[in-house]
Design a protein around this motif. Sequence first.
Motif, PDB file in Angstrom:
ATOM      1  N   GLY A 137      29.709  -5.790   2.005  1.00 34.51           N
ATOM      2  CA  GLY A 137      29.818  -6.609   0.811  1.00 34.51           C
ATOM      3  C   GLY A 137      31.178  -6.475   0.172  1.00 34.51           C
ATOM      4  N   PRO A 138      31.392  -7.133  -0.958  1.00 38.65           N
ATOM      5  CA  PRO A 138      32.689  -7.098  -1.629  1.00 38.65           C
ATOM      6  C   PRO A 138      32.955  -5.733  -2.247  1.00 38.65           C
ATOM      7  N   PHE A 139      34.199  -5.503  -2.634  1.00 38.46           N
ATOM      8  CA  PHE A 139      34.590  -4.227  -3.222  1.00 38.46           C
ATOM      9  C   PHE A 139      35.888  -4.411  -3.992  1.00 38.46           C
ATOM     10  N   MET A 140      36.183  -3.433  -4.834  1.00 42.07           N
ATOM     11  CA  MET A 140      37.435  -3.409  -5.577  1.00 42.07           C
ATOM     12  C   MET A 140      38.128  -2.088  -5.298  1.00 42.07           C
ATOM     13  N   GLU A 141      39.308  -2.142  -4.691  1.00 40.58           N
ATOM     14  CA  GLU A 141      40.067  -0.928  -4.418  1.00 40.58           C
ATOM     15  C   GLU A 141      40.841  -0.521  -5.662  1.00 40.58           C
ATOM     16  N   ILE A 142      40.663   0.747  -6.071  1.00 46.88           N
ATOM     17  CA  ILE A 142      41.300   1.295  -7.266  1.00 46.88           C
ATOM     18  C   ILE A 142      41.900   2.648  -6.913  1.00 46.88           C
ATOM     19  N   HIS A 143      43.058   2.948  -7.448  1.00 47.05           N
ATOM     20  CA  HIS A 143      43.660   4.258  -7.215  1.00 47.05           C
ATOM     21  C   HIS A 143      42.817   5.332  -7.911  1.00 47.05           C
ATOM     22  N   PRO A 144      42.644   6.503  -7.290  1.00 51.30           N
ATOM     23  CA  PRO A 144      41.815   7.559  -7.894  1.00 51.30           C
ATOM     24  C   PRO A 144      42.258   7.953  -9.296  1.00 51.30           C
ATOM     25  N   ASP A 145      43.545   7.940  -9.580  1.00 45.21           N
ATOM     26  CA  ASP A 145      44.007   8.300 -10.927  1.00 45.21           C
ATOM     27  C   ASP A 145      43.510   7.290 -11.959  1.00 45.21           C
ATOM     28  N   ASP A 146      43.582   6.009 -11.624  1.00 41.78           N
ATOM     29  CA  ASP A 146      43.090   4.976 -12.543  1.00 41.78           C
ATOM     30  C   ASP A 146      41.580   5.074 -12.699  1.00 41.78           C
ATOM     31  N   ALA A 147      40.881   5.339 -11.584  1.00 42.36           N
ATOM     32  CA  ALA A 147      39.425   5.457 -11.648  1.00 42.36           C
ATOM     33  C   ALA A 147      39.006   6.614 -12.548  1.00 42.36           C
ATOM     34  N   ALA A 148      39.724   7.735 -12.463  1.00 43.84           N
ATOM     35  CA  ALA A 148      39.403   8.883 -13.301  1.00 43.84           C
ATOM     36  C   ALA A 148      39.594   8.550 -14.778  1.00 43.84           C
ATOM     37  N   ALA A 149      40.662   7.840 -15.093  1.00 38.98           N
ATOM     38  CA  ALA A 149      40.918   7.465 -16.480  1.00 38.98           C
ATOM     39  C   ALA A 149      39.865   6.504 -17.010  1.00 38.98           C
ATOM     40  N   LEU A 150      39.321   5.663 -16.135  1.00 36.80           N
ATOM     41  CA  LEU A 150      38.306   4.686 -16.533  1.00 36.80           C
ATOM     42  C   LEU A 150      36.894   5.260 -16.469  1.00 36.80           C
ATOM     43  N   GLY A 151      36.736   6.433 -15.854  1.00 37.61           N
ATOM     44  CA  GLY A 151      35.406   6.998 -15.664  1.00 37.61           C
ATOM     45  C   GLY A 151      34.622   6.288 -14.585  1.00 37.61           C
ATOM     46  N   VAL A 152      35.321   5.726 -13.596  1.00 39.01           N
ATOM     47  CA  VAL A 152      34.692   4.970 -12.518  1.00 39.01           C
ATOM     48  C   VAL A 152      34.550   5.866 -11.292  1.00 39.01           C
ATOM     49  N   ALA A 153      33.332   5.988 -10.777  1.00 33.92           N
ATOM     50  CA  ALA A 153      33.084   6.767  -9.567  1.00 33.92           C
ATOM     51  C   ALA A 153      33.151   5.868  -8.349  1.00 33.92           C
ATOM     52  N   ASN A 154      33.379   6.466  -7.207  1.00 30.86           N
ATOM     53  CA  ASN A 154      33.375   5.696  -5.957  1.00 30.86           C
ATOM     54  C   ASN A 154      32.002   5.068  -5.763  1.00 30.86           C
ATOM     55  N   GLY A 155      31.945   3.765  -5.629  1.00 31.71           N
ATOM     56  CA  GLY A 155      30.686   3.044  -5.512  1.00 31.71           C
ATOM     57  C   GLY A 155      30.145   2.540  -6.826  1.00 31.71           C
ATOM     58  N   GLY A 156      30.707   3.006  -7.954  1.00 32.09           N
ATOM     59  CA  GLY A 156      30.262   2.511  -9.251  1.00 32.09           C
ATOM     60  C   GLY A 156      30.748   1.100  -9.519  1.00 32.09           C
ATOM     61  N   LEU A 157      30.029   0.401 -10.376  1.00 32.01           N
ATOM     62  CA  LEU A 157      30.384  -0.987 -10.664  1.00 32.01           C
ATOM     63  C   LEU A 157      31.548  -1.052 -11.647  1.00 32.01           C
ATOM     64  N   VAL A 158      32.457  -1.979 -11.382  1.00 32.32           N
ATOM     65  CA  VAL A 158      33.605  -2.187 -12.250  1.00 32.32           C
ATOM     66  C   VAL A 158      33.790  -3.679 -12.471  1.00 32.32           C
ATOM     67  N   ARG A 159      34.086  -4.045 -13.703  1.00 27.41           N
ATOM     68  CA  ARG A 159      34.360  -5.449 -14.032  1.00 27.41           C
ATOM     69  C   ARG A 159      35.872  -5.649 -14.096  1.00 27.41           C
ATOM     70  N   VAL A 160      36.361  -6.658 -13.377  1.00 26.42           N
ATOM     71  CA  VAL A 160      37.760  -7.042 -13.450  1.00 26.42           C
ATOM     72  C   VAL A 160      37.836  -8.328 -14.264  1.00 26.42           C
ATOM     73  N   SER A 161      38.632  -8.316 -15.333  1.00 21.33           N
ATOM     74  CA  SER A 161      38.702  -9.452 -16.251  1.00 21.33           C
ATOM     75  C   SER A 161      40.148  -9.864 -16.457  1.00 21.33           C
ATOM     76  N   SER A 162      40.343 -11.165 -16.611  1.00 21.21           N
ATOM     77  CA  SER A 162      41.653 -11.711 -16.937  1.00 21.21           C
ATOM     78  C   SER A 162      41.492 -12.693 -18.083  1.00 21.21           C
ATOM     79  N   ARG A 163      42.552 -13.394 -18.410  1.00 18.60           N
ATOM     80  CA  ARG A 163      42.480 -14.406 -19.464  1.00 18.60           C
ATOM     81  C   ARG A 163      41.663 -15.611 -19.031  1.00 18.60           C
ATOM     82  N   ARG A 164      41.296 -15.681 -17.756  1.00 19.67           N
ATOM     83  CA  ARG A 164      40.603 -16.857 -17.235  1.00 19.67           C
ATOM     84  C   ARG A 164      39.131 -16.612 -16.915  1.00 19.67           C
ATOM     85  N   GLY A 165      38.800 -15.404 -16.487  1.00 16.15           N
ATOM     86  CA  GLY A 165      37.421 -15.129 -16.105  1.00 16.15           C
ATOM     87  C   GLY A 165      37.292 -13.710 -15.590  1.00 16.15           C
TER      88      GLY A 165
END
Length: 359
Positions: free
Chosen positions: A198-226
């Motif tokens: 399935g789909p996935f979002m690749e994130i650097h471990p340092d950014d994931a730690a700052a966001l509190g995102v674990a490997n396999g955890g859900l993350v929302r990517v948002s921009s000014r459009r959607g």
Amino acid sequence: AGLQRAELVIVQDAYHPTETTQYADILLPGAVWAEAEGVMVNSERNLTLMQRAVNPPGEAQSDWWILTRVARELGFAAAFPYESASDVFDEIRATGNAQTGYDLRGISHERLRTGPLQWPCGPGDSAGAKIRYVNETAVPVFPTESGKACFLARPFLPPAELPDTEYPFVLMTGRVAHQWHTLTKTGKVPSLNKLNPGPFMEIHPDDAAALGVANGGLVRVSSRRGSAIYPATLTTRVRPGNCFAPFHWNDRFGENLAVNAATNEAVDAVSRQPEFKFSAVALARLPVELPEDFSPEQRDCLQALLAGLPVPATGGGPECFALPESAPFTAGQREQITELLATAWARARNGEPKPQIGL
């Protein structure tokens, strides 16, 4: 929205369902390359006649046949006299450009049945030109007034939008090596789907730690459009401040999966090429939630499973904790909680608290 507003939508495709065929009022089944005859050309200027290997199934027909019949029904029979793929190619090879050296006049289906040819290939040529722009003295001559090639120096242009405090990350999109476009064909190959189910979002471990995102955890990517929502893949393949998501998965596979909902709408002024490779976005961790249709018994079962979740050794063990076959869930519910268990396993692997269900 445009297809939904249209009075009549006619779609020709070799596959169904696709993002477009689901809106079709009339669906015309096309033949794939092994079921039709036609000329293929590659970047080396080689033209090869691809001859039919098998008959198309059912009512499927070649593209040229479908377009010809539709055009005739619309009253353009005089402009579409073709009775074979060879007739279509004869019209194509009748055109040329003497100034640039584009010439297919010496190529036909009949000649191609003996082997490939390279263009330019004029009438009477024994074979096509192996190297372009080289004359008898081996001096390159290009189709310009001076005979020299023209290089156009273009200035560097910055991206249409840059990261800021509200949207601090750079989103890049692209492919995975084993899938093609929107999975119309390759998505039907089980061995390929095993590589990325399935789909996935690749994130650097340092950014994931700052966001509190674990490997396999859900993350929302948002921009000014959607926005879109993906399971996170922690990797150093992306730099800090960057994230990557493949564009193969979209609304046909579920809600909030189309990454182009967030990508930049800017296009190049000349080529109209979209700026898909650079969009300013924000990332946010999503909490694990269960749908309302889970019964108290099922919630208790999940809570018990999570309470007994073993803590994996770092760098070892399976990727996630599988739901037992005896658990009291339907097939649809099993799919819904697969993501939950993957997140819980990732948290256990990182030493984080396990999520609580039904509180």
